[in-house]
Design a protein around this motif. Structure first.
Motif, PDB file in Angstrom:
ATOM      1  N   PHE A   1     -10.698 -10.351  19.195  1.00 49.68           N
ATOM      2  CA  PHE A   1      -9.719  -9.630  20.016  1.00 49.68           C
ATOM      3  C   PHE A   1      -8.415  -9.595  19.361  1.00 49.68           C
ATOM      4  N   ILE A   2      -7.900 -10.757  18.715  1.00 44.88           N
ATOM      5  CA  ILE A   2      -6.659 -11.121  18.030  1.00 44.88           C
ATOM      6  C   ILE A   2      -6.670 -10.112  17.091  1.00 44.88           C
ATOM      7  N   LEU A   3      -7.786  -9.873  16.264  1.00 39.37           N
ATOM      8  CA  LEU A   3      -7.667  -9.014  14.874  1.00 39.37           C
ATOM      9  C   LEU A   3      -7.441  -7.566  15.499  1.00 39.37           C
ATOM     10  N   ARG A   4      -8.279  -7.176  16.624  1.00 41.52           N
ATOM     11  CA  ARG A   4      -8.185  -5.884  16.984  1.00 41.52           C
ATOM     12  C   ARG A   4      -6.988  -5.586  17.404  1.00 41.52           C
ATOM     13  N   GLN A   5      -6.277  -6.557  18.392  1.00 40.80           N
ATOM     14  CA  GLN A   5      -4.782  -6.350  18.867  1.00 40.80           C
ATOM     15  C   GLN A   5      -3.959  -6.186  17.679  1.00 40.80           C
ATOM     16  N   MET A   6      -4.015  -6.865  16.555  1.00 39.46           N
ATOM     17  CA  MET A   6      -2.854  -6.830  15.553  1.00 39.46           C
ATOM     18  C   MET A   6      -3.320  -5.600  14.867  1.00 39.46           C
ATOM     19  N   GLU A   7      -4.481  -5.103  14.674  1.00 42.47           N
ATOM     20  CA  GLU A   7      -4.649  -3.726  13.919  1.00 42.47           C
ATOM     21  C   GLU A   7      -4.141  -2.640  14.873  1.00 42.47           C
ATOM     22  N   HIS A   8      -4.145  -2.803  16.326  1.00 43.18           N
ATOM     23  CA  HIS A   8      -3.592  -1.600  16.874  1.00 43.18           C
ATOM     24  C   HIS A   8      -2.119  -1.677  17.268  1.00 43.18           C
ATOM     25  N   SER A   9      -1.602  -2.736  16.786  1.00 43.02           N
ATOM     26  CA  SER A   9      -0.224  -2.913  17.054  1.00 43.02           C
ATOM     27  C   SER A   9       0.784  -2.323  15.857  1.00 43.02           C
ATOM     28  N   ARG A  10       2.036  -2.474  15.882  1.00 43.48           N
ATOM     29  CA  ARG A  10       2.600  -2.007  14.707  1.00 43.48           C
ATOM     30  C   ARG A  10       2.295  -2.533  13.452  1.00 43.48           C
ATOM     31  N   ILE A  11       2.000  -3.783  13.360  1.00 37.67           N
ATOM     32  CA  ILE A  11       1.508  -4.129  12.225  1.00 37.67           C
ATOM     33  C   ILE A  11       0.344  -3.659  11.590  1.00 37.67           C
ATOM     34  N   GLY A  12      -0.608  -3.178  12.431  1.00 40.90           N
ATOM     35  CA  GLY A  12      -1.823  -2.344  11.812  1.00 40.90           C
ATOM     36  C   GLY A  12      -1.137  -1.135  11.186  1.00 40.90           C
ATOM     37  N   LEU A  13       0.023  -0.525  12.067  1.00 37.14           N
ATOM     38  CA  LEU A  13       0.402   0.779  11.290  1.00 37.14           C
ATOM     39  C   LEU A  13       1.113   0.256  10.179  1.00 37.14           C
ATOM     40  N   VAL A  14       1.880  -0.932  10.042  1.00 36.34           N
ATOM     41  CA  VAL A  14       2.463  -1.144   8.516  1.00 36.34           C
ATOM     42  C   VAL A  14       1.297  -1.214   7.617  1.00 36.34           C
ATOM     43  N   TRP A  15       0.144  -1.955   7.808  1.00 37.45           N
ATOM     44  CA  TRP A  15      -0.868  -2.002   6.940  1.00 37.45           C
ATOM     45  C   TRP A  15      -1.198  -0.765   6.334  1.00 37.45           C
ATOM     46  N   GLY A  16      -1.554   0.254   7.330  1.00 38.16           N
ATOM     47  CA  GLY A  16      -1.882   1.752   6.891  1.00 38.16           C
ATOM     48  C   GLY A  16      -1.131   2.050   6.000  1.00 38.16           C
ATOM     49  N   SER A  17       0.287   2.172   6.100  1.00 38.15           N
ATOM     50  CA  SER A  17       1.370   2.656   5.385  1.00 38.15           C
ATOM     51  C   SER A  17       1.239   2.029   4.043  1.00 38.15           C
ATOM     52  N   ILE A  18       0.899   0.725   4.022  1.00 32.49           N
ATOM     53  CA  ILE A  18       0.798  -0.061   2.530  1.00 32.49           C
ATOM     54  C   ILE A  18      -0.387   0.509   1.856  1.00 32.49           C
ATOM     55  N   LYS A  19      -1.471   0.863   2.717  1.00 36.84           N
ATOM     56  CA  LYS A  19      -2.631   1.345   1.916  1.00 36.84           C
ATOM     57  C   LYS A  19      -2.650   2.733   1.482  1.00 36.84           C
ATOM     58  N   GLU A  20      -1.843   3.440   2.254  1.00 38.53           N
ATOM     59  CA  GLU A  20      -1.728   4.983   1.720  1.00 38.53           C
ATOM     60  C   GLU A  20      -0.722   5.158   0.715  1.00 38.53           C
ATOM     61  N   ALA A  21       0.623   4.598   0.951  1.00 40.31           N
ATOM     62  CA  ALA A  21       1.466   4.709  -0.216  1.00 40.31           C
ATOM     63  C   ALA A  21       2.528   3.619   0.104  1.00 40.31           C
ATOM     64  N   ASP A  22       2.393   2.590  -1.016  1.00 43.02           N
ATOM     65  CA  ASP A  22       2.949   1.357  -0.908  1.00 43.02           C
ATOM     66  C   ASP A  22       4.419   1.439  -1.397  1.00 43.02           C
ATOM     67  N   THR A  23       4.708   2.358  -2.430  1.00 44.63           N
ATOM     68  CA  THR A  23       5.888   2.772  -2.974  1.00 44.63           C
ATOM     69  C   THR A  23       7.067   3.360  -1.889  1.00 44.63           C
ATOM     70  N   LEU A  24       6.204   4.460  -1.219  1.00 45.36           N
ATOM     71  CA  LEU A  24       6.938   4.716  -0.175  1.00 45.36           C
ATOM     72  C   LEU A  24       7.250   3.886   1.099  1.00 45.36           C
ATOM     73  N   ALA A  25       6.204   3.105   1.387  1.00 42.56           N
ATOM     74  CA  ALA A  25       6.247   2.040   2.546  1.00 42.56           C
ATOM     75  C   ALA A  25       7.780   0.990   1.988  1.00 42.56           C
ATOM     76  N   GLN A  26       7.410   0.705   0.885  1.00 38.90           N
ATOM     77  CA  GLN A  26       8.787  -0.237   0.195  1.00 38.90           C
ATOM     78  C   GLN A  26      10.219   0.528   0.558  1.00 38.90           C
ATOM     79  N   SER A  27      10.104   1.824   0.034  1.00 36.67           N
ATOM     80  CA  SER A  27      11.403   2.314   0.102  1.00 36.67           C
ATOM     81  C   SER A  27      11.912   2.638   1.530  1.00 36.67           C
ATOM     82  N   ILE A  28      11.013   2.463   2.776  1.00 34.63           N
ATOM     83  CA  ILE A  28      11.585   2.460   3.793  1.00 34.63           C
ATOM     84  C   ILE A  28      11.849   1.126   4.610  1.00 34.63           C
ATOM     85  N   GLY A  29      11.653   0.165   3.875  1.00 35.61           N
ATOM     86  CA  GLY A  29      12.079  -1.173   4.158  1.00 35.61           C
ATOM     87  C   GLY A  29      11.165  -2.010   4.544  1.00 35.61           C
TER      88      GLY A  29
END
Lengths: 338, 286
Positions: free
Chosen positions: A178-206
């Motif tokens: 449950f905790i893992l799922r909530q994390m993945e479906h929260s903002r943190i999960g979106l951040v993980w996705g952005s790191i996976k897809e484009a880490d340089t871009l993610a870094q550039s937006i802070g």
């Protein structure tokens, strides 16, 4: 319109099946398999959380070992209660993960994968070497069962039978998932996705990539440690042996990846399907005995080739099919987040 | 510790390293050109050893000829694997992990089914020992190192002096650039898997005649291969050679100094340190 209602119904049915299974099978051996499946689901789901940031770890077994040994030794040598040592097992794995996370995440991709693979092997050798504390290659035996819960005047819950231990494992694993799922479906999960897809871009937006990676690595290691501790108290005997049959060997780390990919790495529920299927295949192919790894390997290759989304991809396939039958726009397909 | 024991340890280490190099070379070539961590490479090594067992022990072919035949047979197996399993998957790391793991399960059980699980033995490459300055060096280890070094040298010549070799170096350095120059990546990946498999097969034959054969010998060999290519730098051939020698010397040297358990841990710790502080290894470029 009634999506959430249907989802709730599915969840209730799923829960009912999970709770009724041991009553249906009525057989110690099958309950043993069920407990193993439940424990491996938590380990695989945690490993998948790390994979959400794009890094693959082949060191799951190492952290299983840390959690299992920490919990088992504290209970056996210091006589602490299960309810204290279980979280300590997780915390110990998380602590070691925190120590190694920074240097490890300075490298990416294959380098990171190989580092974790070797680290897990080092844990095994060190456990075997420190025989005064860990019992060496002979392992730890006679780990006591979890202490019973007593509510005065009402009832006492004992966990010394496999049947009861199954429910204990389901509850603890359920909380973890449950905790893992909530994390993945929260903002943190979106951040993980952005790191996976484009880490340089993610870094550039802070986004602080390193901090997020370390965070997910530590949290995942905590839950992997918890699953290791659950395994330890169930199996009541541990060994750091390097043969492929041992749960703490490299094989398990690789199998966790297989469970995830076969189930479908895009979905949180992929590991459920993958682990269940792959731990059940050996049971059903028992008559084939000698050919078992052959069956295993063939199924694996076929799934990767013909179902790149994993087995969970079948779900979205059926949803499309259903949508086409209704001839409406009702069946939205989202293979990535089933 | 006397100087003689010290020297003996180093020489033994070189011998050990020689056999590790052969499996490392294949892994590093495949990794640099196809970006695949070939999990089944240890099983290819095992397959090569069993090939020699099949030809030499079961069918009476002379040992060295059997090694030669087994090398080619395993290369062909490598070609088939590349064509059927690896080429259709374009660049998804996780899929490669799954497919190569599935392949290693299949190869293992195929060998178990055809040769049974029991431990097998190959005839010695050259029985007896040399006595040099009061040290005894086993002749078969010496032969193994000579063969390993010879093959490495041939590979080096191939990569530096022939058209296909140069194309291979080019595509390992810059895949897109090589493609632009008209180098066919499919031909390259077929070639690299075939060569890597052949080398691993010889490594398996040498390792199998010095030690024993069993269907699960590939796992440890794979781990050694990974270790040495990390020390040398992923994708670097001179790195793999030096890495193999360092690994061999480390193992036999720490084996003399410490308890054998600890001797297994130290190379792994060295490698992790390498990965963290010098991820490109000793000879890595980019």
């Amino acid at each position: 319109m009634n999506r959430s209602w249907i989802k709730g119904l599915f969840f209730l049915i799923f829960l009912a099946i999970v709770c009724l299974l041991p009553i249906i099978v009525q057989n110690d051996y099958w309950i043993h398999v069920l407990i193993l499946i439940v424990v491996m689901i938590l380990a695989t789901a945690s490993m998948r959380a790390i994979n959400r940031t794009g890094e693959i770890t082949i060191g799951t077994a190492g952290f299983l070992l840390l959690g299992a040994y920490a919990a088992a030794l504290l209970t056996k040598k210091l006589g602490l209660s299960f309810w204290i040592t279980l979280p300590i097992g997780g915390l110990f794995a998380a602590f070691i993960a925190l120590l190694v996370a920074y240097p490890f995440f300075r490298v990416k991709g294959v380098y990171f994968a190989i580092s974790t693979l070797l680290l897990a092997t080092v844990f095994q050798y060190i456990t075997g070497y420190m025989y005064k504390i860990t019992g060496g290659w002979d392992g730890v035996r006679l780990i006591p069962s979890p202490n019973p819960i007593t509510i005065p005047g009402l009832f006492t819950l004992k966990f010394d039978s496999d049947f009861n231990y199954y429910y204990l494992a389901v509850v603890i694993v359920g909380i973890g998932l449950f905790i893992l799922r909530q994390m993945e479906h929260s903002r943190i999960g979106l951040v993980w996705g952005s790191i996976k897809e484009a880490d340089t871009l993610a870094q550039s937006i802070g986004i602080n990539i390193m901090a997020h990676k370390i965070f997910v690595f530590v949290v995942a290691s905590f839950f992997i440690g918890i699953s290791g501790a659950l395994y330890a108290f169930y199996q009541q005997a541990l060994s750091p042996a390097t043969n492929p049959g041992n749960i703490f060997s490299v094989t398990t780390s690789v199998y966790c990846i297989l469970y995830m990919v076969v189930g479908g790495e895009g979905s949180f529920y992929g590991p459920f399907i993958g682990a269940t299927l792959f731990l059940l295949i050996p049971e059903f192919s028992r008559p084939l005995h000698m050919y078992r790894p052959l069956v295993y390997g063939t199924i694996l290759i076929l799934i990767v080739f013909f179902m790149p989304q994993g087995l969970i991809g079948l779900g979205s396939y059926f949803r499309t099919w259903y949508g086409n039958i209704r001839g409406s726009s009702g069946g939205k397909v989202s293979p990535q987040h089933g | 510790m006397s100087g003689q024991v010290f020297l003996q340890g180093i020489i033994n280490g070189f011998c050990l390293g020689g056999t590790y190099i052969l499996i490392g070379l294949g892994l590093t070539l495949i990794l640099s050109i196809m970006s695949i961590l070939q999990f089944a490479h240890g099983e290819i090594y095992m397959l090569g050893a069993y090939g020699v067992y099949f030809f030499c022990v079961l069918n009476g072919v002379p040992l060295y000829l059997a090694i030669f035949i087994s090398m080619f047979a395993t290369s062909v197996v490598g070609l088939i694997i590349e064509r059927i399993l690896l080429r259709p998957l374009k660049g998804v790391f996780l899929s490669y992990v799954c497919v190569t793991t599935g392949l290693s399960l299949i190869l293992q059980s195929a060998v178990v089914l055809s040769f049974s699980k029991s431990v097998k033995q190959l005839p010695s490459l050259w029985p007896g020992t040399f006595d040099v300055f009061g040290m005894s060096i086993s002749r078969e280890r010496f032969v193994a190192v000579v063969i390993a070094m010879g093959l490495t040298f041939l590979l080096y010549l191939f990569l530096k002096r022939t058209r296909y070799g140069l194309a291979m170096v080019a595509s390992s350095q810059n895949r897109e650039g090589a493609l632009m120059q008209g180098i066919n990546p499919n031909v390259m990946s077929a070639l690299v898997v075939a060569i890597g498999s052949g080398l691993a097969a010889v490594g398996g034959a040498l390792g199998g005649s010095i030690f024993n054969l069993d269907p699960y010998m590939g796992g440890l060999a794979f781990l050694k291969g990974i270790t040495l290519i990390v020390i040398g730098g992923l994708g670097s051939l001179p790195g793999a050679v030096v890495g193999g020698l360092i690994l061999g010397v480390c193992e036999s040297f720490f084996g003399l100094l410490l308890e054998s358990q600890m001797a297994l841990i130290i190379p792994l710790l060295i490698v992790i340190a390498f990965l963290i502080f010098k991820p490109k290894g000793l000879f890595g470029h980019e």
